[in-house]
Design an enzyme around this catalytic site. Structure first.
Site, PDB file in Angstrom:
ATOM      1  N   HIS A  76     -21.397  55.524  20.817  1.00 17.10           N
ATOM      2  CA  HIS A  76     -20.127  56.390  20.972  1.00 17.10           C
ATOM      3  C   HIS A  76     -19.152  55.433  19.988  1.00 17.10           C
ATOM      4  O   HIS A  76     -18.363  56.036  18.980  1.00 17.10           O
ATOM      5  CB  HIS A  76     -19.724  56.352  22.227  1.00 17.10           C
ATOM      6  CG  HIS A  76     -18.277  56.926  22.435  1.00 17.10           C
ATOM      7  ND1 HIS A  76     -18.055  58.326  22.119  1.00 17.10           N
ATOM      8  CD2 HIS A  76     -17.160  56.270  22.855  1.00 17.10           C
ATOM      9  CE1 HIS A  76     -16.807  58.470  22.488  1.00 17.10           C
ATOM     10  NE2 HIS A  76     -16.084  57.345  22.722  1.00 17.10           N
ATOM     11  N   HIS A  85      -8.640  53.081  16.712  1.00 19.58           N
ATOM     12  CA  HIS A  85      -9.214  51.874  17.395  1.00 19.58           C
ATOM     13  C   HIS A  85      -9.996  51.024  16.561  1.00 19.58           C
ATOM     14  O   HIS A  85     -10.074  49.813  16.819  1.00 19.58           O
ATOM     15  CB  HIS A  85     -10.243  52.192  18.464  1.00 19.58           C
ATOM     16  CG  HIS A  85      -9.785  53.166  19.550  1.00 19.58           C
ATOM     17  ND1 HIS A  85      -9.965  54.689  19.514  1.00 19.58           N
ATOM     18  CD2 HIS A  85      -9.018  52.921  20.673  1.00 19.58           C
ATOM     19  CE1 HIS A  85      -9.311  54.956  20.545  1.00 19.58           C
ATOM     20  NE2 HIS A  85      -8.886  54.169  21.241  1.00 19.58           N
ATOM     21  N   HIS A 111     -15.501  58.118  19.060  1.00 17.63           N
ATOM     22  CA  HIS A 111     -14.465  57.586  19.623  1.00 17.63           C
ATOM     23  C   HIS A 111     -13.311  57.952  18.976  1.00 17.63           C
ATOM     24  O   HIS A 111     -12.257  58.167  19.592  1.00 17.63           O
ATOM     25  CB  HIS A 111     -14.915  56.033  19.576  1.00 17.63           C
ATOM     26  CG  HIS A 111     -13.854  55.069  20.433  1.00 17.63           C
ATOM     27  ND1 HIS A 111     -13.626  55.482  21.865  1.00 17.63           N
ATOM     28  CD2 HIS A 111     -13.185  53.955  19.988  1.00 17.63           C
ATOM     29  CE1 HIS A 111     -13.026  54.468  22.070  1.00 17.63           C
ATOM     30  NE2 HIS A 111     -12.571  53.884  21.416  1.00 17.63           N
ATOM     31  N   ASP A 112     -12.994  57.225  17.699  1.00 12.97           N
ATOM     32  CA  ASP A 112     -11.733  57.661  16.909  1.00 12.97           C
ATOM     33  C   ASP A 112     -11.686  59.062  16.709  1.00 12.97           C
ATOM     34  O   ASP A 112     -12.646  59.699  16.066  1.00 12.97           O
ATOM     35  CB  ASP A 112     -11.694  56.606  15.819  1.00 12.97           C
ATOM     36  CG  ASP A 112     -11.141  55.296  16.169  1.00 12.97           C
ATOM     37  OD1 ASP A 112     -10.826  55.075  17.067  1.00 12.97           O
ATOM     38  OD2 ASP A 112     -11.603  54.455  15.063  1.00 12.97           O
ATOM     39  N   HIS A 113     -10.805  59.345  16.696  1.00 14.83           N
ATOM     40  CA  HIS A 113     -10.326  61.034  16.474  1.00 14.83           C
ATOM     41  C   HIS A 113     -10.319  61.264  14.847  1.00 14.83           C
ATOM     42  O   HIS A 113      -9.116  61.634  14.398  1.00 14.83           O
ATOM     43  CB  HIS A 113      -9.164  61.510  17.160  1.00 14.83           C
ATOM     44  CG  HIS A 113      -9.344  61.427  18.741  1.00 14.83           C
ATOM     45  ND1 HIS A 113     -10.380  62.047  19.247  1.00 14.83           N
ATOM     46  CD2 HIS A 113      -8.848  60.380  19.551  1.00 14.83           C
ATOM     47  CE1 HIS A 113     -10.237  61.764  20.589  1.00 14.83           C
ATOM     48  NE2 HIS A 113      -9.563  60.875  20.828  1.00 14.83           N
TER      49      HIS A 113
END
Length: 212
Positions: A76, A85, A111-113
């Site tokens: 993830h 992040h 995780h990061d968009h």
């Protein structure tokens, strides 16, 4: 040509306790988690240390034993990211050396968009986390491409190369590239000897988009 692909999934929340704790604190400030939730997290700390050690032992044994033509690790949290992040220090310290040591072709994360393709020391890193939310992005030295557009990635694995297409929510291809296979080259021919027709790949990407 026959070839095999091995996907190895890891629990990055366990392997990145510091980053996970920081994320939990962020969610507490937003009111998503309560003080009781954080207390349960802290009570779980000793078990997480043990699970981390066992998972790292399992990961190295699995990568070492692999005979796959393509070896891809999935987690993830990203190892490298120009997203909101950023890089995950624990994964860079613990997982990244194993990816390089055991000739892993790619690491897939989220995780990061964002939508990102990166490369470092012969390993390709992908971040695909913008299915429904726009994050933040700033290129880092490892970056090859990055976008905050909502969308997804399509990976088409062939004997000697993996075609990658990054597609936005409207079906437009934002970026297209490929990864040459590194492993078992003598068995499967010279990496990159197959030439993928661009028109054919665009049609394939369009079909994938229509499925979703």
């Amino acid at each position: 040509k026959n070839f095999d692909v091995q996907f190895v999934f890891i629990d990055t929340v366990i392997l990145s306790e510091g980053s996970s704790r920081a994320l939990a604190e962020e969610k507490q400030q937003l009111g998503v988690l309560s003080k009781e939730d954080m207390a349960r997290w802290d009570a779980w700390a000793k078990e997480m240390v043990l699970m981390e050690r066992l998972q790292m032992e399992w990961l190295e044994a699995t990568l070492n034993a692999s005979t796959a033509d393509w070896l891809i690790v999935v987690g993830h949290y990203p190892v490298f990211s120009g997203g909101e992040h950023g890089n995950t220090p624990e994964l860079q310290e613990k997982v990244r050396p194993l990816l390089e040591k055991y000739n892993v072709d790619a690491y897939l994360g989220g995780h990061d968009h964002t939508l990102q393709m990166l490369r470092n020391n012969g390993v390709h890193y992908f971040v695909s986390g913008s299915g429904s939310f726009n994050g933040q992005y700033a290129p880092i030295p490892e970056s090859l491409f990055g976008s905050i557009d909502c969308g997804f990635m399509a990976h088409r694995i062939m004997p000697d190369r993996m075609d990658v297409s990054i597609i936005d929510k409207h079906g437009k291809t934002l970026y297209r590239s490929f990864v040459k296979r590194k492993r078992n080259r003598a068995r499967g021919g010279v990496a990159g000897e197959l030439v993928q027709d661009e028109k054919e790949w665009k049609l394939t990407a369009d079909k994938i988009y229509k499925i979703f």
